[in-house]
Design an enzyme around this catalytic site. Structure first.
Site, mmCIF file in Angstrom:
data_model
loop_
_atom_site.group_PDB
_atom_site.id
_atom_site.type_symbol
_atom_site.label_atom_id
_atom_site.label_comp_id
_atom_site.label_asym_id
_atom_site.label_seq_id
_atom_site.Cartn_x
_atom_site.Cartn_y
_atom_site.Cartn_z
ATOM 1 N N VAL A 88 -12.848 -36.208 -29.811
ATOM 2 C CA VAL A 88 -12.833 -37.485 -29.083
ATOM 3 C C VAL A 88 -14.159 -38.198 -29.316
ATOM 4 O O VAL A 88 -15.236 -37.592 -29.234
ATOM 5 C CB VAL A 88 -12.611 -37.254 -27.571
ATOM 6 N N ALA A 89 -14.086 -39.480 -29.590
ATOM 7 C CA ALA A 89 -15.282 -40.275 -29.876
ATOM 8 C C ALA A 89 -15.992 -40.660 -28.586
ATOM 9 O O ALA A 89 -15.968 -41.812 -28.151
ATOM 10 C CB ALA A 89 -14.904 -41.511 -30.679
ATOM 11 N N THR A 90 -16.608 -39.680 -27.944
ATOM 12 C CA THR A 90 -17.379 -39.930 -26.733
ATOM 13 C C THR A 90 -18.744 -40.517 -27.092
ATOM 14 O O THR A 90 -19.130 -40.565 -28.265
ATOM 15 C CB THR A 90 -17.585 -38.627 -25.953
ATOM 16 N N SER A 104 -18.778 -40.782 -17.581
ATOM 17 C CA SER A 104 -18.925 -40.981 -19.021
ATOM 18 C C SER A 104 -17.840 -40.222 -19.775
ATOM 19 O O SER A 104 -17.136 -39.386 -19.204
ATOM 20 C CB SER A 104 -20.309 -40.507 -19.500
ATOM 21 N N GLY A 105 -17.714 -40.528 -21.064
ATOM 22 C CA GLY A 105 -16.809 -39.808 -21.929
ATOM 23 C C GLY A 105 -15.378 -39.812 -21.451
ATOM 24 O O GLY A 105 -14.852 -40.833 -20.976
ATOM 25 N N ILE A 106 -14.725 -38.671 -21.563
ATOM 26 C CA ILE A 106 -13.329 -38.543 -21.155
ATOM 27 C C ILE A 106 -13.168 -38.846 -19.671
ATOM 28 O O ILE A 106 -12.172 -39.433 -19.249
ATOM 29 C CB ILE A 106 -12.807 -37.128 -21.493
ATOM 30 N N LYS A 154 -12.382 -21.759 -21.526
ATOM 31 C CA LYS A 154 -11.223 -22.648 -21.633
ATOM 32 C C LYS A 154 -9.920 -21.854 -21.593
ATOM 33 O O LYS A 154 -8.905 -22.333 -21.058
ATOM 34 C CB LYS A 154 -11.309 -23.478 -22.914
ATOM 35 N N TYR A 191 -17.668 -20.484 -24.591
ATOM 36 C CA TYR A 191 -16.892 -21.708 -24.398
ATOM 37 C C TYR A 191 -15.397 -21.434 -24.493
ATOM 38 O O TYR A 191 -14.614 -21.839 -23.616
ATOM 39 C CB TYR A 191 -17.320 -22.735 -25.444
#
Length: 248
Positions: free
Chosen positions: A194-196, A22-24, A165, A161
């Protein structure tokens, strides 16, 4: 799709994309497949990986389902052995699995901190070790780590988070320095909003956000011979530069 790299540019390559259903992750699987790579879709849910594999195979792409829990060392080793049993020579690893945790620093539980670090950093360490073992004899290979725009920035309420990263940036640069001389290129992509699927289920305005396939196309470029000069790079993917959202 507009923006895809040339079909055939990854012919002969075999890739593993973790968190690929899913997603990216899915956008990356689709982009790599469209460029000619054979792609293993890594997921804790074999059923979801199989579903995507069947869908893309029906569209003429070479996609295999692979069950892998990137938090479990034994599962990671087993999954890479499964790839070996197909006689596929792994040449690309995309460390895409990640999780978020947004809360004030004083409220972060040790269990939350450990979960974020394990998911976002330890998983990339485990998978990269196994991948590099297979790339070294061939004298070539690529690893692309998927980070976030927060990987080079600070911000309130995101300590776990952001720290994870930033650590992924360090891992990227360390592996590049250690293995670049052996023909293994290691780079990192830092997506902006990002439009996930997750973002689309909220009331957040995603107008102008990048699509998952946009990030996938960037990963495909970094894996292709066209980017052979790119090593140890931390590539920001901002799109139109819209204000940062919570869905990076």
């Amino acid at each position: 799709m507009s923006g895809d790299i040339l079909p055939g540019s990854l012919n002969g390559h075999t890739a593993l994309v973790t968190g690929g259903t899913s997603g990216i992750g899915r956008g990356t699987v689709e982009a790599l497949s469209a460029a000619g790579a054979r792609v293993f879709v890594g997921s804790r849910s074999f059923a979801k990986a199989e579903e995507l594999s069947r869908e893309l195979t029906d569209r003429g792409m070479a996609v295999d389902a692979l069950e892998i829990d990137v938090l479990d060392e034994r599962s990671v080793s087993t999954a890479f052995s499964e790839i070996d049993r197909t006689n596929a020579a792994l040449s690309l690893l995309v460390n895409n699995v990640g999780t978020t945790a947004y809360e004030p620093f004083g409220d972060i539980k040790v269990s939350t901190w450990d979960m974020v670090m394990s998911t976002n950093v330890r998983s990339a360490f485990l998978c990269s070790q196994r991948a590099i073992e297979r790339m070294l004899p061939a004298g070539q290979g690529q690893i692309v780590n998927v980070g976030s725009i927060w990987a080079t920035r600070g911000g309130p309420g995101r300590a776990a988070y952001i720290s994870s990263k930033h650590a992924l940036v360090g891992l990227t640069k360390a592996l590049d320095q250690e293995f670049g001389q052996h023909g293994i290129r290691v780079n990192m992509v830092n997506p902006g909003p990002v439009a996930t699927e997750r973002a689309m289920k909220t009331d957040v305005d995603t107008t102008g956000w990048l699509e998952p396939r946009d990030i996938g196309n960037l990963v495909a470029f970094l894996a292709s011979p066209s980017s052979k000069a790119v090593r140890g790079a931390i590539v920001d993917a901002f799109g139109n530069g819209k204000v940062l959202g919570n869905f990076d």
